[in-house]
Design an enzyme around this catalytic site. Structure first.
Site, PDB file in Angstrom:
ATOM      1  N   TYR A   1       7.338  10.544  -0.063  1.00 52.73           N
ATOM      2  CA  TYR A   1       5.978  10.093   0.290  1.00 52.73           C
ATOM      3  C   TYR A   1       4.998  10.445  -0.843  1.00 52.73           C
ATOM      4  CZ  TYR A   1       2.493   8.372   3.599  1.00 52.73           C
ATOM      5  OH  TYR A   1       1.515   7.636   4.224  1.00 52.73           O
TER       6      TYR A   1
ATOM      7  N   LYS B   1      -3.377  10.583   1.564  1.00 57.14           N
ATOM      8  CA  LYS B   1      -3.643  10.671   3.014  1.00 57.14           C
ATOM      9  C   LYS B   1      -4.399  11.966   3.352  1.00 57.14           C
ATOM     10  CE  LYS B   1      -1.817   6.826   4.629  1.00 57.14           C
ATOM     11  NZ  LYS B   1      -2.717   5.701   4.971  1.00 57.14           N
TER      12      LYS B   1
HETATM   13  O1  0WD Z   1       5.292   3.799   8.966  1.00 63.82           O
HETATM   14  C1  0WD Z   1       4.240   3.189   8.782  1.00 63.82           C
HETATM   15  N1  0WD Z   1       4.242   1.880   8.616  1.00 63.82           N
HETATM   16  C2  0WD Z   1       2.962   3.946   8.777  1.00 63.82           C
HETATM   17  C3  0WD Z   1       1.825   3.387   8.248  1.00 63.82           C
HETATM   18  C4  0WD Z   1       2.965   5.319   9.330  1.00 63.82           C
HETATM   19  C5  0WD Z   1       1.685   5.959   9.294  1.00 63.82           C
HETATM   20  C6  0WD Z   1       0.594   5.379   8.721  1.00 63.82           C
HETATM   21  N2  0WD Z   1       0.668   4.120   8.200  1.00 63.82           N
HETATM   22  C7  0WD Z   1      -0.522   3.552   7.613  1.00 63.82           C
HETATM   23  C8  0WD Z   1      -0.395   3.023   6.204  1.00 63.82           C
HETATM   24  O2  0WD Z   1      -0.387   4.056   5.256  1.00 63.82           O
HETATM   25  C9  0WD Z   1      -1.651   2.171   6.132  1.00 63.82           C
HETATM   26  O3  0WD Z   1      -2.782   2.997   5.925  1.00 63.82           O
HETATM   27  O4  0WD Z   1      -0.961   2.458   8.363  1.00 63.82           O
HETATM   28  C10 0WD Z   1      -1.727   1.591   7.541  1.00 63.82           C
HETATM   29  C11 0WD Z   1      -1.189   0.175   7.703  1.00 63.82           C
HETATM   30  O5  0WD Z   1       0.094   0.103   7.172  1.00 63.82           O
HETATM   31  P1  0WD Z   1       1.223  -0.897   7.671  1.00 63.82           P
HETATM   32  O6  0WD Z   1       0.755  -1.692   8.826  1.00 63.82           O
HETATM   33  O7  0WD Z   1       2.454  -0.090   7.775  1.00 63.82           O
HETATM   34  O8  0WD Z   1       1.447  -1.803   6.373  1.00 63.82           O
HETATM   35  P2  0WD Z   1       1.137  -3.312   5.936  1.00 63.82           P
HETATM   36  O9  0WD Z   1       1.436  -4.257   7.019  1.00 63.82           O
HETATM   37  O10 0WD Z   1       1.866  -3.496   4.623  1.00 63.82           O
HETATM   38  O11 0WD Z   1      -0.420  -3.298   5.665  1.00 63.82           O
HETATM   39  C12 0WD Z   1      -1.020  -2.547   4.649  1.00 63.82           C
HETATM   40  C13 0WD Z   1      -1.891  -3.490   3.868  1.00 63.82           C
HETATM   41  C14 0WD Z   1      -1.383  -4.173   2.619  1.00 63.82           C
HETATM   42  O12 0WD Z   1      -0.250  -4.736   2.660  1.00 63.82           O
HETATM   43  P3  0WD Z   1       0.709  -4.736   1.327  1.00 63.82           P
HETATM   44  O13 0WD Z   1       2.011  -4.401   1.954  1.00 63.82           O
HETATM   45  O14 0WD Z   1       0.553  -6.108   0.816  1.00 63.82           O
HETATM   46  O15 0WD Z   1       0.283  -3.674   0.326  1.00 63.82           O
HETATM   47  O16 0WD Z   1      -2.920  -2.835   3.185  1.00 63.82           O
HETATM   48  C15 0WD Z   1      -3.586  -3.848   2.456  1.00 63.82           C
HETATM   49  C16 0WD Z   1      -2.629  -4.986   2.304  1.00 63.82           C
HETATM   50  O17 0WD Z   1      -2.973  -6.027   3.149  1.00 63.82           O
HETATM   51  N3  0WD Z   1      -3.995  -3.463   1.128  1.00 63.82           N
HETATM   52  C17 0WD Z   1      -5.235  -3.658   0.702  1.00 63.82           C
HETATM   53  N4  0WD Z   1      -6.333  -4.149   1.327  1.00 63.82           N
HETATM   54  C18 0WD Z   1      -7.450  -4.263   0.598  1.00 63.82           C
HETATM   55  N5  0WD Z   1      -7.524  -3.914  -0.697  1.00 63.82           N
HETATM   56  C19 0WD Z   1      -5.233  -3.269  -0.647  1.00 63.82           C
HETATM   57  C20 0WD Z   1      -6.459  -3.417  -1.350  1.00 63.82           C
HETATM   58  N6  0WD Z   1      -6.573  -3.106  -2.641  1.00 63.82           N
HETATM   59  N7  0WD Z   1      -4.001  -2.852  -0.979  1.00 63.82           N
HETATM   60  C21 0WD Z   1      -3.247  -2.970   0.109  1.00 63.82           C
END
Ligand code: 0WD
Length: 256
Positions: free
Chosen positions: A155, A162
């Site tokens: 991580y 975080k």
């Molecule tokens: O296990 C998990 N999936 C966990 C996620 C466990 C605990 C926390 N999280 C958190 C993540 O760290 C994040 O903060 O939950 C949040 C959402 O994550 P998610 O739903 O797992 O991931 P995803 O569906 O990929 O959404 C995150 C999105 C990005 O997707 P990608 O995969 O293309 O990086 O964050 C957005 C983007 O849509 N993102 C941004 N939005 C605006 N500006 C940017 C940016 N520069 N970079 C990424």
């Protein structure tokens, strides 16, 4: 009973239908909220716009949190479309894949700053620009992970980001509390999403939670959305702010 009737929720971080932000959007909609969603760039627009349509969102706009001009244009759009709003969901993070492979000592300055900028500063920037548009009783919710307080293999720099996000959340809660705005984090257990696929050995993390967590099961994005609903609802959580709530089957409580 619909807990968010008449409330307006701005949701950042929908990338596709597996995103935690999408589960939250659907839950809020089912509880009577009006929605707006943002997408990162043109590549993701194709996926996010149909989802926004499905959720009957009032508007969708581009928002890359590394771009100062996007903070200004987001503020302008929200002001034009809604005037004021009630709920902000921050569900986004990013680090270079190279920095998520288990050699934290090798983290570059560039990689460190990028992860911090997108994953932590973005919450400060959003609150800075948008708090004048938030109604009293507003709720800000950001997504975090246990790697902020304990070492989780691979991580790495995201754990540091975080930690910064969670501490920023507390300072924002203190700053914005007198305006009636609450700011909290949800620390979710691992869920298979696009972002998670960038973390080395993610499957093993899921297996470990199933084997060892007190509840012996993994969590779902829908579980997270229920806690987001709780934090978004003034009636349900009006005196909770500055907190990180764990939705992780109890995994974070384990020692040996
Ligand atoms: O296990 C998990 N999936 C966990 C996620 C466990 C605990 C926390 N999280 C958190 C993540 O760290 C994040 O903060 O939950 C949040 C959402 O994550 P998610 O739903 O797992 O991931 P995803 O569906 O990929 O959404 C995150 C999105 C990005 O997707 P990608 O995969 O293309 O990086 O964050 C957005 C983007 O849509 N993102 C941004 N939005 C605006 N500006 C940017 C940016 N520069 N970079 C990424």
């Amino acid at each position: 009973m619909s807990f968010l009737h008449g409330k307006k929720a701005l949701i950042l971080g929908v990338a596709n239908e597996r995103s935690i932000a999408w589960a939250i959007a659907k839950k809020f909609k089912s509880q009577g909220a009006s929605l707006a969603m943002t997408y990162l760039n043109d590549a993701l627009k194709k996926r996010v716009v149909p989802l926004a349509r499905e959720a009957d969102a009032d508007f969708v706009c581009e928002m890359d949190v590394t771009r100062d001009d996007h903070f200004d244009s987001l503020k302008k759009t929200v002001e034009q479309k809604w005037g004021h709003f009630d709920i902000l969901v921050h569900s986004l993070a990013f680090a270079d894949r190279e920095d998520l492979k288990g050699s934290f000592t090798q983290t570059s300055r560039k990689g460190f700053l990028l992860a911090m900028d997108i994953s932590a500063y973005s919450l400060v920037g959003l609150c800075q620009h948008l708090h004048p548009l938030m109604n009293e009783e507003a709720s800000v919710i950001a997504m975090t992970y246990h790697g902020s307080t304990k070492v989780v293999k691979n991580y790495d720099v995201m754990g540091v980001a975080k930690a910064a996000l969670e501490t920023s959340m507390m300072y924002l809660a203190d700053d914005l509390g007198p305006k009636g705005i609450r700011v909290n984090c949800i620390s979710a257990g691992p869920i298979k999403t696009l972002a998670a696929s960038g973390i080395g050995g993610f499957r093993r993390i899921l297996e470990t939670v199933e084997e060892r967590s007190p509840l012996r099961r993994n969590i779902s994005a829908d579980d997270v959305s229920s806690t987001a609903l709780f934090l978004a609802s003034y009636d349900l959580s009006k005196n909770i702010t500055g907190q990180t709530l764990y939705v992780d089957s109890g995994f974070s409580t384990l020692g040996i």
